[in-house]
Design an enzyme around this catalytic site. Structure first.
Site, PDB file in Angstrom:
ATOM      1  N   HIS A  16     -11.145  -2.259  12.229  1.00 24.68           N
ATOM      2  CA  HIS A  16      -9.294  -3.397  10.837  1.00 24.68           C
ATOM      3  C   HIS A  16      -9.069  -4.560  12.297  1.00 24.68           C
ATOM      4  O   HIS A  16      -8.417  -3.999  12.587  1.00 24.68           O
ATOM      5  CB  HIS A  16      -7.971  -2.096  11.084  1.00 24.68           C
ATOM      6  CG  HIS A  16      -7.010  -2.862  10.283  1.00 24.68           C
ATOM      7  ND1 HIS A  16      -6.197  -2.991  10.321  1.00 24.68           N
ATOM      8  CD2 HIS A  16      -7.436  -4.016   8.779  1.00 24.68           C
ATOM      9  CE1 HIS A  16      -4.847  -3.128   9.186  1.00 24.68           C
ATOM     10  NE2 HIS A  16      -6.309  -4.036   8.683  1.00 24.68           N
ATOM     11  N   LYS A  33      -9.924  -2.284   1.729  1.00 26.28           N
ATOM     12  CA  LYS A  33      -9.468  -0.959   2.172  1.00 26.28           C
ATOM     13  C   LYS A  33     -10.356   0.176   1.999  1.00 26.28           C
ATOM     14  O   LYS A  33     -10.537   0.727   2.831  1.00 26.28           O
ATOM     15  CB  LYS A  33      -8.104  -1.086   2.255  1.00 26.28           C
ATOM     16  CG  LYS A  33      -6.414  -2.130   2.516  1.00 26.28           C
ATOM     17  CD  LYS A  33      -7.600  -2.540   4.171  1.00 26.28           C
ATOM     18  CE  LYS A  33      -6.080  -3.927   3.973  1.00 26.28           C
ATOM     19  NZ  LYS A  33      -6.662  -3.488   5.398  1.00 26.28           N
ATOM     20  N   ARG A  50       0.848  -1.237  -0.054  1.00 22.50           N
ATOM     21  CA  ARG A  50       0.401  -0.190   0.217  1.00 22.50           C
ATOM     22  C   ARG A  50       0.831   1.021   0.066  1.00 22.50           C
ATOM     23  O   ARG A  50       1.918   1.630   0.481  1.00 22.50           O
ATOM     24  CB  ARG A  50      -0.834   0.009   0.822  1.00 22.50           C
ATOM     25  CG  ARG A  50      -1.204  -1.032   1.856  1.00 22.50           C
ATOM     26  CD  ARG A  50      -3.092  -0.757   1.983  1.00 22.50           C
ATOM     27  NE  ARG A  50      -2.142  -0.985   3.702  1.00 22.50           N
ATOM     28  CZ  ARG A  50      -1.947  -0.859   3.845  1.00 22.50           C
ATOM     29  NH1 ARG A  50      -1.669   0.276   3.946  1.00 22.50           N
ATOM     30  NH2 ARG A  50      -1.130  -1.153   5.499  1.00 22.50           N
ATOM     31  N   TYR A  88      -1.235  -3.876  -6.389  1.00 21.15           N
ATOM     32  CA  TYR A  88      -1.434  -3.908  -5.038  1.00 21.15           C
ATOM     33  C   TYR A  88      -2.785  -4.122  -4.422  1.00 21.15           C
ATOM     34  O   TYR A  88      -3.385  -3.317  -4.978  1.00 21.15           O
ATOM     35  CB  TYR A  88      -0.437  -3.050  -4.662  1.00 21.15           C
ATOM     36  CG  TYR A  88       0.017  -3.789  -3.154  1.00 21.15           C
ATOM     37  CD1 TYR A  88       0.172  -5.311  -3.088  1.00 21.15           C
ATOM     38  CD2 TYR A  88      -0.935  -3.117  -2.082  1.00 21.15           C
ATOM     39  CE1 TYR A  88       0.211  -5.584  -1.362  1.00 21.15           C
ATOM     40  CE2 TYR A  88      -0.903  -3.918  -1.098  1.00 21.15           C
ATOM     41  CZ  TYR A  88      -0.687  -5.375  -0.528  1.00 21.15           C
ATOM     42  OH  TYR A  88      -0.529  -5.530   0.664  1.00 21.15           O
ATOM     43  N   SER A 133      -1.307  -3.653  10.376  1.00 21.80           N
ATOM     44  CA  SER A 133      -1.308  -4.976   9.188  1.00 21.80           C
ATOM     45  C   SER A 133       0.243  -5.404   9.389  1.00 21.80           C
ATOM     46  O   SER A 133       0.827  -5.274   9.668  1.00 21.80           O
ATOM     47  CB  SER A 133      -0.684  -4.236   7.749  1.00 21.80           C
ATOM     48  OG  SER A 133      -1.627  -3.222   7.235  1.00 21.80           O
ATOM     49  N   CYS A 164       0.827  -7.564  11.562  1.00 23.99           N
ATOM     50  CA  CYS A 164       1.315  -8.363  13.246  1.00 23.99           C
ATOM     51  C   CYS A 164       0.155  -8.865  14.173  1.00 23.99           C
ATOM     52  O   CYS A 164       0.272  -9.567  14.792  1.00 23.99           O
ATOM     53  CB  CYS A 164       0.580  -6.386  14.169  1.00 23.99           C
ATOM     54  SG  CYS A 164       1.837  -5.261  13.477  1.00 23.99           S
ATOM     55  N   ASP A 183      -9.207  -9.528   9.236  1.00 19.63           N
ATOM     56  CA  ASP A 183      -9.171  -8.393   8.790  1.00 19.63           C
ATOM     57  C   ASP A 183      -9.912  -6.801   8.881  1.00 19.63           C
ATOM     58  O   ASP A 183      -9.236  -6.244   8.867  1.00 19.63           O
ATOM     59  CB  ASP A 183      -8.174  -8.550   7.049  1.00 19.63           C
ATOM     60  CG  ASP A 183      -7.536  -7.026   6.402  1.00 19.63           C
ATOM     61  OD1 ASP A 183      -6.760  -6.489   7.970  1.00 19.63           O
ATOM     62  OD2 ASP A 183      -8.023  -6.530   5.932  1.00 19.63           O
ATOM     63  N   ASN A 188       6.439  -8.552   1.583  1.00 23.74           N
ATOM     64  CA  ASN A 188       4.799  -8.092   1.862  1.00 23.74           C
ATOM     65  C   ASN A 188       4.580  -9.520   0.444  1.00 23.74           C
ATOM     66  O   ASN A 188       3.681  -8.598   0.115  1.00 23.74           O
ATOM     67  CB  ASN A 188       4.090  -7.111   1.375  1.00 23.74           C
ATOM     68  CG  ASN A 188       2.962  -7.087   1.747  1.00 23.74           C
ATOM     69  OD1 ASN A 188       2.750  -7.202   2.843  1.00 23.74           O
ATOM     70  ND2 ASN A 188       2.659  -5.979   1.287  1.00 23.74           N
ATOM     71  N   ARG A 205       1.828 -12.181  -0.560  1.00 22.03           N
ATOM     72  CA  ARG A 205       0.735 -12.510  -0.482  1.00 22.03           C
ATOM     73  C   ARG A 205      -0.079 -13.970  -0.978  1.00 22.03           C
ATOM     74  O   ARG A 205       0.659 -14.415  -2.137  1.00 22.03           O
ATOM     75  CB  ARG A 205      -0.355 -11.459  -0.757  1.00 22.03           C
ATOM     76  CG  ARG A 205      -0.039 -10.181  -0.100  1.00 22.03           C
ATOM     77  CD  ARG A 205      -0.642  -9.806   1.335  1.00 22.03           C
ATOM     78  NE  ARG A 205      -0.288  -8.628   1.520  1.00 22.03           N
ATOM     79  CZ  ARG A 205      -0.865  -8.176   3.429  1.00 22.03           C
ATOM     80  NH1 ARG A 205      -1.732  -8.761   2.986  1.00 22.03           N
ATOM     81  NH2 ARG A 205      -0.212  -6.820   3.797  1.00 22.03           N
TER      82      ARG A 205
HETATM   83  C1  OXD Z   1      -3.251  -5.020   5.335  1.00 22.56           C
HETATM   84  C2  OXD Z   1      -3.798  -5.655   5.396  1.00 22.56           C
HETATM   85  O1  OXD Z   1      -1.978  -4.039   4.868  1.00 22.56           O
HETATM   86  O2  OXD Z   1      -4.539  -6.313   5.395  1.00 22.56           O
HETATM   87  O3  OXD Z   1      -3.411  -4.246   6.526  1.00 22.56           O
HETATM   88  O4  OXD Z   1      -3.555  -5.680   3.779  1.00 22.56           O
HETATM   89 MN    MN Z   2      -5.236  -5.231   7.214  1.00 19.31          MN
END
Ligand code: OXD
Ligand code: MN
Length: 604
Positions: A237, A217, A70, A208, A259, A261, A288, A375, A377
């Site tokens: 979130h 988001k 992001r 992305y 994010s 974590c 999420d 990052n 995914r």
């Molecule tokens: C974030 C995601 O960036 O969930 O928080 O992808």
């Molecule tokens: Mn997230």
């Protein structure tokens, strides 16, 4: 396949006139459509087929190397008045923003297909769900939206039905309009713009997930939080997890962490062996995003607006998240992972296999850095998780017993504490801090305040958002208890003090028992903290003194922290509710009172 809803057709026509695609395709969400798109992407290299013997239905997408996360500095909230977006957002005047981004969109889909994706965030029959339409020129986005949302014909039918009802009431159809183009994937020509007052999103120049899958988001959090404020609910979130005890009772917990974590890990936790033997089970509702609203009985009911997981791959392993690993063995889209010599997906932290090709498609060489992008995914249907709860499809949502906030705090913040009431809990959420991660571009490991883990996602002024949270505390409300956890506390040697992962259930057990009035704690100025004897840590190999350190409340350290929280609240000026400031003062005074005898003792 034009819609029965004139307002939708008109918008699609306007966008086509601006972007000039060769073709317009309305997505119906069918298997035939998905198969055709997949074949097309495999043929042109957008997707690469992975080993179909070990990973049937799995594919890999390699993004442009500059388009991997992001982009918070390019993400804007465009409200009429700058104050309404608040200091927590980058703002641009809506007219100027439309002009700027429409200039980028002009003619950008020439030679491309424009896909129209009707989608529903949440179960299709839920009153809590909300719909949107994303227009995009990326088939990769279509494939991901199909996994992450309820997309296609049923969503279109709901949009049409709600639209006609709105028109009959003399109102306008209220679906969210999202326009997306990958453009040239040029970081210099990239913006993610939100117009909450117009229920509109415009995203240009990135493919992305968080920038391009607009249901996630952009809609479910930024536009969603704005809608939630005016309609009396919460868009957060947060993961949602069900914890079933040996008596067969399930408590649902919603937890906000920034994010990357560990939300996915907590949502899919496997109980430690002793707990499994006794009959504890964990059920995943979401990993999420959580939409919550008060039910008729005063409790908060939550749905997961998403239908899939867009999870961080590195670190996912049999030892850390076996449920996630099991979920992604088939029918999964991987993005920016490495591959093994026999074409299986691979990332750092996966103990089986070794990388042969890195995330950019180069032969793996440790000199180039990690094999998988930090990052990288996976996109997978939530139903593929062994821990998936059928309650995730419940139109009414699940009742929430506890709300948990947490972040990466290497020092000061205890393993767990409980806020004494809702207002205190809102302050605890507002004060949340965490070290930054690779989910957004920028420095990693820097401590920043991230209220309710919504810093990158709150679609309006944080001060107003805190006031909205406080407004739930009213007569008849049976609100969840609020807690703060910290799995990331480190000892003097720089090593984590708490094992985390499955053992986090020990902390959740205390949390649930507190909700049921069954567990003890000691009251401190920062809230209720368990004594060592209040937590079940039998059989857990903790270092000497670790638990003592994990549950310690350092009064001097907290005094400085609470002072800093005060400065942070001030940064939202008059929008910060007085109730929250009063709460901060109450804790500061309580810390000062507790500290006083110690100071006198030192002085004498
Ligand atoms: C974030 C995601 O960036 O969930 O928080 O992808
Ligand atoms: Mn997230």
């Amino acid at each position: 396949m034009p819609s029965r809803l004139e307002a939708l057709n008109r918008w699609v026509d306007d966008v086509a006139r601006l972007t000039q695609p060769d073709r317009v395709h309305w997505c119906d969400g069918s298997d035939a459509e998905a198969n055709a798109l997949r074949a097309q992407m495999l043929a042109n290299g957008t997707l690469i087929e992975l080993n179909q013997d070990t990973h049937p239905g799995c594919t890999l997408h390699r993004s442009h190397p500059s388009d991997v996360a992001r982009v918070e500095h390019l993400t804007l909230v465009c409200t009429k008045h700058e104050e309404d977006a608040g200091p927590n957002n980058h703002w641009m005047d809506p007219a100027a923003a439309h002009e700027k981004i429409d200039a980028l969109f002009a003619g950008c889909m020439k030679g491309r297909t424009m896909y129209v994706i009707p989608y529903c965030m949440g179960p299709i029959d839920s009153p809590i769900s909300r719909c949107g339409v994303e227009i995009t020129d990326s088939p990769y986005v279509v494939a991901n939206m199909r996994v992450m949302t309820r997309m296609g014909a049923p969503a279109l039918a709901r949009i049409e039905c709600e639209g006609s009802e709105a028109l009959a009431r003399g109102a306008q159809p209220a679906f969210v309009k999202g326009l997306h183009s990958i453009g040239e994937l040029d970081p210099e020509r990239r913006f993610i713009m939100h117009f909450p007052e117009e229920l509109t999103i415009k995203s240009y120049g990135s493919g992305y997930g968080g920038n391009a899958l607009l249901g996630k988001k952009c809609h479910a959090l930024r536009i969603g939080s704005f809608q939630a404020k005016s309609e009396g609910w919460l868009a957060e979130h947060m993961l949602i997890v069900g914890i079933e005890n040996p008596q067969g009772e399930t408590h649902y917990v919603a937890a906000a962490f920034p994010s990357a974590c560990g939300k996915t890990n907590l949502a899919m936790l496997i109980p430690p062996e002793g707990y499994r033997e006794k009959g504890w089970k964990v059920w995943t509702i979401g990993d999420d995003i959580c939409w919550m609203r008060p039910g008729a009985d005063g409790r908060l009911y939550a749905i997961n607006p998403e239908a899939g997981f867009f999870g961080v791959a590195p670190g996912t392993d049999k030892s850390t998240n076996p449920n996630a690993l099991a979920s992604i063995q088939h029918d999964t889209i991987f993005t920016n992972v490495a591959v093994t010599a026999d074409n299986q997906p691979w990332w750092e932290g996966l103990h089986e296999g070794a990388p042969a090709t890195d995330w950019q498609g180069r032969p793996y060489d440790a000199k180039n850095g990690p094999a998988a992008h930090p990052n990288s995914r996976f996109t997978v249907s939530a139903k593929q998780a062994p821990s998936w709860s059928p309650k995730a499809e419940d139109a009414q949502g699940v009742p929430i017993s506890a709300i948990v906030f947490g972040g990466r705090r290497p020092s000061l913040v205890p393993l767990v504490f409980e806020a004494r009431d809702w207002a205190h809990g809102v302050l605890v959420g507002a004060a949340m801090g965490s070290e930054t991660t690779a989910a957004a571009t920028g420095a990693v490991g820097v401590l920043r305040r991230d209220s309710m883990a919504m810093k990158p996602f709150c679609g309006y002024n944080y001060g107003d958002y805190f006031a909205h949270w406080l407004s739930f505390d009213k007569a008849g409300a049976k609100l969840p208890k609020i807690f703060h956890v910290n799995w990331f506390r480190k000892g003097a040697d720089g090593k984590f003090l708490w094992p985390g992962f499955g053992d986090n259930l020990r902390v959740l057990e205390w949390i649930i028992d507190r909700c049921d009035g069954k567990a003890g704690a000691q009251e401190t100025p920062i809230g209720f903290v368990p004594r060592e004897s209040d937590l079940h840590v039998e059989g857990l190999a903790l270092r000497d003194g670790a638990l003592d350190e994990l549950l310690d409340v350092d009064l001097d350290g907290w005094a400085a922290e609470v002072e800093d929280i005060g400065r942070y609240l001030d940064s939202f000026g008059t929008r910060t509710p007085e109730r929250l400031r009063a709460e901060q003062r109450r804790i500061a005074e309580s810390l000062a009172r507790e500290n006083e005898p110690q100071r006198r003792a030192v002085a004498s």
